[in-house]
Design a protein around this motif. Structure first.
Motif, mmCIF file in Angstrom:
data_model
loop_
_atom_site.group_PDB
_atom_site.id
_atom_site.type_symbol
_atom_site.label_atom_id
_atom_site.label_comp_id
_atom_site.label_asym_id
_atom_site.label_seq_id
_atom_site.Cartn_x
_atom_site.Cartn_y
_atom_site.Cartn_z
ATOM 1 N N SER A 90 73.732 -10.110 11.602
ATOM 2 C CA SER A 90 74.813 -10.980 11.119
ATOM 3 C C SER A 90 75.707 -10.249 10.123
ATOM 4 N N LEU A 91 75.076 -9.527 9.187
ATOM 5 C CA LEU A 91 75.872 -8.823 8.169
ATOM 6 C C LEU A 91 76.808 -7.811 8.819
ATOM 7 N N GLY A 213 88.535 -16.106 3.002
ATOM 8 C CA GLY A 213 88.341 -15.541 4.335
ATOM 9 C C GLY A 213 86.888 -15.190 4.594
ATOM 10 N N MET A 214 86.196 -14.699 3.570
ATOM 11 C CA MET A 214 84.783 -14.374 3.712
ATOM 12 C C MET A 214 83.988 -15.636 4.058
ATOM 13 N N GLY A 215 84.328 -16.751 3.421
ATOM 14 C CA GLY A 215 83.655 -18.023 3.719
ATOM 15 C C GLY A 215 83.872 -18.433 5.167
ATOM 16 N N THR A 216 85.138 -18.410 5.615
ATOM 17 C CA THR A 216 85.419 -18.813 6.998
ATOM 18 C C THR A 216 84.795 -17.823 7.973
ATOM 19 N N ALA A 217 84.708 -16.559 7.577
ATOM 20 C CA ALA A 217 84.103 -15.562 8.466
ATOM 21 C C ALA A 217 82.664 -15.949 8.785
ATOM 22 N N TRP A 218 81.896 -16.353 7.782
ATOM 23 C CA TRP A 218 80.498 -16.766 8.021
ATOM 24 C C TRP A 218 80.446 -18.005 8.888
ATOM 25 N N TYR A 231 69.960 -12.088 18.387
ATOM 26 C CA TYR A 231 69.786 -11.740 16.984
ATOM 27 C C TYR A 231 70.933 -12.320 16.161
ATOM 28 N N GLY A 232 70.746 -12.332 14.867
ATOM 29 C CA GLY A 232 71.745 -12.941 14.002
ATOM 30 C C GLY A 232 71.190 -14.248 13.476
ATOM 31 N N ILE A 233 71.645 -14.628 12.306
ATOM 32 C CA ILE A 233 71.031 -15.744 11.618
ATOM 33 C C ILE A 233 71.421 -17.075 12.257
ATOM 34 N N LEU A 259 73.761 -16.380 2.185
ATOM 35 C CA LEU A 259 74.520 -15.192 2.568
ATOM 36 C C LEU A 259 76.017 -15.418 2.369
ATOM 37 N N GLY A 260 76.492 -16.611 2.771
ATOM 38 C CA GLY A 260 77.916 -16.909 2.622
ATOM 39 C C GLY A 260 78.327 -16.895 1.168
ATOM 40 N N MET A 261 77.503 -17.555 0.331
ATOM 41 C CA MET A 261 77.824 -17.618 -1.091
ATOM 42 C C MET A 261 77.781 -16.221 -1.696
#
Lengths: 284, 274
Positions: A90-91, A213-218, A231-233, A259-261
């Motif tokens: 995910s990261l 944008g980081m928030g919406t990306a998650w 795979y991925g959360i 992770l988002g926060m």
């Protein structure tokens, strides 16, 4: 600023600002206790509802794990090699999509904000695309990109792009004419004005856009992973549902939140490091 | 009878504030029949004057009288639509560091330290880092900011910010320093201290200064000559020579008989044309 200067000339502005900052930074003990108690009450309510298998007709807690179940599942996941694989996948996707959005958003934003031709050429198509939620892109993205990995990174990119782009455009357009005139009269050419004046002036707003944008990306990534991931959360959370590991569903949800926060906090911290002139609440 | 406004181009007879006759010294700055039209509407017509090296000229008048238009032409932000504006005998074409502008709210670059702000023109000119630092330190001493080179603008008071604005223009060693109501947002004490500082800077650097103000006091205290802009559309303005005892930066000058009488003369003139 000028109004404040008229009332309280010179250095008189500094002390009240410092005081209010301290007040924001440290809450009185009583309020901290209240807030901790509120969290505790929430946990207790969850525990009671889940352990009593509360059924209200409209909603039912029959299949909801208790906090203790979730803690046990989290502990197990923390000691399993699966955790690293899921979080790592995910990261990597979020970073890929976010970095691409950062480059494209800032680049396009500066062009649109500073050049009328670029604005006329780029803005109409972007305005058409903007209201389409990133999630709606998923089917088409799967068709366009041969690898599902690339399609998920693209979805993440789409989600992160617009907040960054719009904040950049706005500040690049609003660059103070007086600052630009100052720079010109001191011998700065077009490139120097962009590099030394417009970009630094827009940076605080760009950082805000990047954190959003980081928030919406998650948000977009998790949805994409649920549909087409391996795979991925997000995939982990959805897989837990299909395998009826209900405890893991909540573990996955909490992990996504963390992770988002964490990455939004990281973006803001990186922004503060890049902008020493706004540290200690300076004018921005 | 007081309404007999004097034509700029051809004053009937030499008066007190007439351009110093350029016997040996060529004017640093000259306007020759300069006019400016905006959207086909004449904003300024037939303005001529000359400024000698080391002179301080105050452009005085209410807002909208055209004083900033003149300043913007010297700065190169605006080009005359008629006549010619000359710096050292050459027509002014665009802005340049030989005519730096000090703006009202200092217009500092908040993301640069004091030293980086001051040395901005040298950076644009591609001067090496060590030279930039040396000049920044010299200029900081000149404007009374020694020791604050590494501060960011948000750490400075309004008066100190404006000192940085002055130093930033002076660092380019301009032929003319232009000032657009530079001190009008400051409190009285700070403003007066900075006015005295400007006079000292002129004495030390020999810099020619043209500044715009709507304050009669500021014009009389700072200026060697005052251009009172009455009707710039018709090319009419009146010139006054300031005759005050030296040293000019002495605060007592604000109470000198010459100061008070010139202040009164200009005040009456402005009221009659208001």
């Amino acid at each position: 600023m000028s109004a404040a200067t008229l009332e309280a000339p010179g250095a008189a502005l500094a002390p009240p600002k410092a005081e209010s900052r301290r007040a924001q930074g440290r809450l009185p003990l009583r309020r901290l206790v209240t807030r901790a108690a509120a969290l505790g009450l929430g946990l207790l309510a969850w525990h009671l509802a889940a352990s009593q298998k509360l059924d209200l007709g409209l909603v039912t807690f029959r299949n909801v794990p208790t906090p203790a179940d979730v803690a046990r599942a989290a502990w197990a996941l923390a000691h399993s090699p699966k955790l690293g694989a899921h979080v790592g996948a995910s990261l990597a996707r979020v970073l890929g999509g976010f970095m691409a959005a950062l480059v494209a958003g800032i680049g396009l934003g500066l062009a649109i904000g500073r050049s009328r031709l670029a604005g006329d050429l780029l803005l109409p198509p972007l305005e058409v695309l903007r209201p389409i939620p990133a999630v709606a892109w998923i089917p088409l993205a799967i068709l366009i990109f041969p690898s599902s990995e690339a399609s998920m990174v693209f979805i993440t990119f789409t989600g992160a792009l617009f907040p960054i782009l719009l904040n950049t455009v706005h500040e690049a357009e609003a660059a103070s004419p007086r600052l630009v005139a100052s720079a010109r009269s001191l011998g700065a050419g077009r490139a120097a004005i962009l590099r030394e004046v417009v970009i630094p002036a827009a940076l605080p707003s760009i950082v805000t856009g990047a954190a959003i944008g980081m928030g919406t990306a998650w948000f977009c990534l998790v949805t994409a992973e649920m549909i087409s991931g391996q795979y991925g959360i997000g995939y982990f959370t959805w897989e837990s549902y299909t395998l009826q590991n209900y405890d893991d569903i909540v573990v996955g949800m909490l992990l996504i939140g963390l992770l988002g926060m964490g990455s939004s906090v990281a973006v803001r911290a990186a922004g503060r490091l890049a902008m020493p002139w706004t540290r200690a609440g300076g004018r921005s | 009878m007081i309404r007999t406004a004097l034509r700029v181009v051809r004053p009937a007879r030499p008066e007190a504030g007439a351009d110093p006759v350029p016997a040996a010294a060529r004017p640093v700055l000259a306007f020759e029949g300069v006019g400016f039209a905006y959207d086909g509407r004449a904003v300024m017509r037939d303005v001529s004057f000359r400024v000698a090296p080391g002179e301080i000229v105050a452009l005085l008048g209410p807002s909208g009288c055209g004083k900033t238009t003149i300043l913007n032409m010297i700065a190169g932000f605006l080009a005359p639509t008629e006549g010619v504006a000359l710096l050292d005998g050459r027509a002014i074409a665009g802005p340049g560091p030989d005519r730096g502008v000090v703006f009202q709210a200092a217009a500092l670059f908040d993301w640069m330290t004091v030293a980086e702000n001051i040395a901005f023109s040298l950076r644009c000119a591609g001067r090496p880092r060590r030279e930039r630092r040396r000049v920044a330190e010299e200029m900081a001493v000149l404007v009374g900011l020694a020791g604050r080179e590494d501060a960011y603008p948000y750490e400075l008071s309004g008066g100190m910010r404006q000192r940085v604005g002055l130093a930033r223009v002076l660092a380019a060693r301009p032929r003319v320093m232009l000032m657009d109501e530079p001190f009008s947002a400051l409190d009285v004490q700070t403003r007066e201290a900075l006015q005295e500082e400007v006079l000292r800077i002129r004495d030390r650097t020999g810099c020619t200064i043209v500044f715009v103000t709507h304050s009669i006091d500021e014009a009389v205290f700072l200026g060697d000559r005052i251009f009172l802009l009455e009707d710039i559309r018709a090319g009419r303005f009146e010139r006054f020579a300031v005759d005050l005892p030296g040293p000019r930066d002495a605060p007592e000058n604000r109470l000198a008989p010459g100061f008070l009488s010139l202040r009164e003369t200009i005040y009456r003139r402005m009221r009659h044309h208001g």
